[in-house]
Design a protein around this motif. Structure first.
Motif, PDB file in Angstrom:
ATOM      1  N   ALA A  55       0.821  -1.214   0.000  1.00  0.00           N
ATOM      2  CA  ALA A  55       0.000   0.000   0.000  1.00  0.00           C
ATOM      3  C   ALA A  55       0.854   1.263   0.000  1.00  0.00           C
ATOM      4  O   ALA A  55       0.658   2.175   0.800  1.00  0.00           O
ATOM      5  CB  ALA A  55      -0.960   0.001   1.188  1.00  0.00           C
ATOM      6  N   VAL A  56       1.831   1.304  -0.905  1.00  0.00           N
ATOM      7  CA  VAL A  56       2.714   2.464  -1.023  1.00  0.00           C
ATOM      8  C   VAL A  56       1.986   3.554  -1.806  1.00  0.00           C
ATOM      9  O   VAL A  56       1.540   3.321  -2.935  1.00  0.00           O
ATOM     10  CB  VAL A  56       4.031   2.093  -1.733  1.00  0.00           C
ATOM     11  N   LYS A  57       1.845   4.724  -1.204  1.00  0.00           N
ATOM     12  CA  LYS A  57       1.162   5.823  -1.867  1.00  0.00           C
ATOM     13  C   LYS A  57       2.130   6.538  -2.804  1.00  0.00           C
ATOM     14  O   LYS A  57       3.050   7.228  -2.367  1.00  0.00           O
ATOM     15  CB  LYS A  57       0.604   6.800  -0.826  1.00  0.00           C
ATOM     16  N   THR A  58       1.917   6.360  -4.099  1.00  0.00           N
ATOM     17  CA  THR A  58       2.774   6.967  -5.118  1.00  0.00           C
ATOM     18  C   THR A  58       1.997   7.014  -6.424  1.00  0.00           C
ATOM     19  O   THR A  58       1.118   6.164  -6.653  1.00  0.00           O
ATOM     20  CB  THR A  58       4.063   6.146  -5.305  1.00  0.00           C
ATOM     21  N   PRO A  59       2.268   8.000  -7.299  1.00  0.00           N
ATOM     22  CA  PRO A  59       1.550   8.045  -8.573  1.00  0.00           C
ATOM     23  C   PRO A  59       1.735   6.770  -9.391  1.00  0.00           C
ATOM     24  O   PRO A  59       0.783   6.250  -9.965  1.00  0.00           O
ATOM     25  CB  PRO A  59       2.162   9.262  -9.280  1.00  0.00           C
ATOM     26  N   ASP A  60       2.970   6.268  -9.463  1.00  0.00           N
ATOM     27  CA  ASP A  60       3.256   5.032 -10.199  1.00  0.00           C
ATOM     28  C   ASP A  60       4.673   4.592  -9.878  1.00  0.00           C
ATOM     29  O   ASP A  60       5.400   5.243  -9.114  1.00  0.00           O
ATOM     30  CB  ASP A  60       3.084   5.234 -11.711  1.00  0.00           C
TER      31      ASP A  60
END
Length: 516
Positions: A393-398
Motif C-alpha cells: 500500500a505504497v502511496k505513489t503516482p506510479d
C-alpha cells in the motif's frame, strides 16, 4: 473553565502553504496559551513540518496570518523568530561535534552574547536550574545523545524564549532520559513558557500535553484533550482508520538458530565511532529479536558487520548464517545466502533519491531473476516494483516516481517490501518505523510478523521500546559497544531494558540464548 483574559501567546489564522502539486497546509488555525504544553499530531505528510517551519521563519506562508501576543507579525527568518522569543529543537541535532558545549551555544547566540568563556557561568546556571546539568567545556562528540539534546534545549533557554518547539524530542532517549525531559518541560511550562510538542508516541502525548491539534491531509481534523482520549482515539483522528493500531502479537520461541554471532569484537578507527566488544547473539528462524539502544552505542557498527559493508577477513567464524561463516563475505554473497537488509538511512542508503521506484527495486533484488546474461529484464523489474507498491500500500503516482518524491513512511514501506518479497531467511531491519506515522507503523509491524510466521529469522534494531516490546520475542540492548544478554520479552519490562540501554548489565555467555 474561565476564558483567558489575554490573547494567546501564539495564534495562527488560516495558514496556507502550497507546493507544486501539493497543498501542504490548508487554512490551519492554531492557538497556544502561555504556560501550555500543546501537541501537534498527524501522520507523515499531514503538514506538521511545514507548519513548524512557518512558525520558526524557515519558510513563509502563502496566506493567513501569525499573531504573537495578539499582534500580527511576520516571521521572515529564524533570527526574527528567535527575536520574538521562539526557540526550536529539530529532530536532527545541529551541533558541531569537534567543538565544546560552550562554543556551540556561543555560535548560535552570536557575538553580542559574549565569548564561550563568558557564557560558561550562565550555561551552568541555566542547565542546573532546569535539571539538565552540562559541563560547558566538554566536547560534543563525548556526550551521549540525551546530553546533546540538553545542549539544544539549553541553547534555546539561554535566549529567554517564550515558545519552545520540540520535534520528536524523545525518539533518541532512554525511558529514564524521557522522564527527566518531561520534568524539565513541566517546570518550563509552570514558569510560563509555552511548548509545542510534536511526537508520534501517543502515550507520551497523553501523559504530557494539555491540548492537541490534529492534522490530516494538510487540514485540522480535530482538537482534543489528550488525557481524555485513548491512544486508539488519537490514532483514528490522525489516520481515519484503526486496523492493527492496537495489535497484540503472540510471543514465540522460534526454531533452529540461523544467525549466530560469537565473540564479535571490532575496533572502530573512527574517533567518533564505537568499537564493539565480545558481542554474542543468536536469532532463530521464526522469531524476532529486538536490540534496543540509544544511537551511537554501536548500532551502526553492528549493522555494517552483519550486512557485509564492513568485512572481517581474519575472523570469518564470528558471524555465521546457518552455521556457515560469513564475516569475510561481501554483501552480495551474504544476500545469496539468505540475508535481506533494511538500513537506518532511507535516502542514499536504502534508496537512491533520484532513481525511480522501479530502478530502486532492482538495486537489491537483481538476484531474483531480474537480470539474465547481464541484461536487465525491464518488464520483470517493473512488475516487481508494482507488486511492492500493491502489496504494501505504497502511496505513489506510479512505479516511475522518484524515490525522493515519497513521504518517509511510504518510502520505508517500499524498502521493507522490496526486502520481504525476496523471501529472505534472515531480515536485519534498522529503525523500521523511525519517524513513521501510526498507520504506516502498524502496516510495517504486520509485515514483519507475517515474515516471522513464515519462518524467517528477523533482527530489529530500534530506539523505540514500545515497538520492540510489541513485536519482539526476545530482547537485548547495546550500550558502549557491549550487548546485554538476550531475554524473552515477557520476562522483562521497559524499566529494566532502560537500565540496559544505560549500560547497567553484566554480559554472561551462559544466558545469551535466553530460554523460554
Amino acid at each position: 473553565m474561565t476564558p483567558p483574559t489575554s490573547p494567546p501567546r501564539l495564534e495562527l489564522r488560516g495558514i496556507t502553504k502550497r507546493y507544486p502539486g501539493c497543498l501542504a497546509n490548508d487554512r490551519i488555525d492554531l492557538a497556544i496559551e502561555p504556560g501550555e504544553i500543546h501537541a501537534l499530531l498527524g501522520e507523515n505528510g499531514a503538514g506538521k513540518s511545514t507548519l513548524m517551519k512557518i512558525i520558526y521563519g524557515v519558510i513563509q506562508a502563502d496566506a493567513g496570518e501569525i499573531l504573537w501576543h495578539g499582534e500580527p507579525v511576520e516571521m521572515r527568518d529564524p533570527a526574527m523568530a528567535r527575536g520574538f522569543g521562539v526557540g526550536m529543537v529539530f529532530q536532527h541535532f545541529s551541533l558541531f561535534e569537534t567543538l565544546t558545549v560552550a562554543e556551540n551555544i556561543a555560535l548560535a547566540m552570536g557575538r553580542a552574547a559574549g565569548t564561550p568563556q563568558q557564557l560558561e557561568p550562565k550555561i551552568r546556571e541555566v542547565s542546573q536550574r532546569y535539571g539538565m546539568a552540562l559541563e560547558p567545556q566538554r566536547l560534543v562528540h563525548s556526550l551521549s545523545i540525551g546530553e546533546r539534546q540538553r545542549v539544544e534545549i539549553v541553547r534555546c533557554l539561554m535566549q529567554d524564549i517564550e515558545l519552545l518547539i520540540l520535534d520528536e524530542p524523545t525518539s533518541v532517549l532512554t525511558p529514564q532520559e524521557t522522564d527527566e525531559l518531561f520534568v524539565t518541560l513541566r517546570r518550563l511550562a509552570a514558569e510560563g513558557c509555552s511548548i509545542l510538542f510534536i511526537s508520534h508516541k501517543l502515550g507520551e502525548v497523553r501523559a504530557l500535553c494539555q491540548h492537541a491539534t490534529v492534522l490530516r491531509g494538510g487540514r485540522v481534523s480535530g482538537h482534543c484533550v489528550p488525557a481524555e482520549c485513548s491512544d486508539l482515539e488519537l490514532a483514528r483522528m490522525m489516520v481515519g482508520e484503526a486496523e492493527g493500531l492496537e495489535a497484540s502479537y503472540p510471543k514465540v520461541a522460534g526454531g533452529a538458530p540461523f544467525l549466530r554471532v560469537e565473540g564479535l569484537s571490532w575496533h572502530n578507527p573512527d574517533p567518533f565511532g564505537t568499537s564493539l566488544k565480545e558481542l554474542a547473539l543468536e536469532v532463530r528462524g521464526g522469531e524476532i529479536v529486538g536490540i534496543a539502544g540509544v544511537a551511537g552505542n554501536g548500532q551502526d557498527e553492528l549493522l555494517a558487520l552483519l550486512s557485509g559493508e564492513q568485512r572481517l577477513p581474519g575472523s570469518p567464524a564470528s558471524i555465521r548464517f546457518a552455521d556457515q561463516p560469513v564475516a569475510h563475505l561481501r554483501p552480495d554473497a551474504r544476500r545469496a545466502a539468505g540475508l535481506a537488509f533494511v538500513p537506518a538511512e532511507r535516502l542514499g542508503h536504502g534508496a537512491v533519491p533520484e532513481l525511480s521506484l522501479t530502478d530502486n527495486a532492482l538495486l537489491t533484488a537483481f538476484q531474483r531473476g531480474l537480470v539474465e546474461r547481464g541484461l536487465i529484464r525491464r518488464g520483470k523489474v517493473r512488475a516487481f516494483a508494482e507488486e511492492i507498491i500493491r502489496r504494501f500500500a505504497v502511496k505513489t503516482p506510479d512505479a516511475q516516481a522518484a524515490a525522493r518524491s515519497l513521504s518517509g513512511g511510504n518510502l520505508q514501506k517500499f524498502i521493507l517490501g522490496r526486502e520481504i518479497l525476496q523471501q529472505p531467511k534472515l531480515l536485519v531491519a534498522a529503525h523500521p518505523t523511525w519517524g513513521v506515522d501510526v498507520g504506516a507503523a502498524a502496516a510495517i509491524h504486520r509485515a514483519l510478523i507475517a515474515l516471522r510466521d513464515a519462518g524467517a529469522a528477523i533482527l530489529v534494531i530500534s530506539e523505540d521500546l514500545d515497538e520492540l516490546f510489541q513485536i519482539s520475542d526476545r530482547l537485548a540492548a547495546l550500550s558502549g559497544g557491549r550487548l546485554s544478554a538476550l531475554t524473552p520479552t515477557a520476562q522483562t519490562d521497559t524499566t529494566e531494558v532502560g537500565r540496559w540501554m544505560a549500560g547497567e548489565f553484566a554480559t554472561t555467555p551462559a544466558s545469551v540464548n535466553g530460554a523460554f
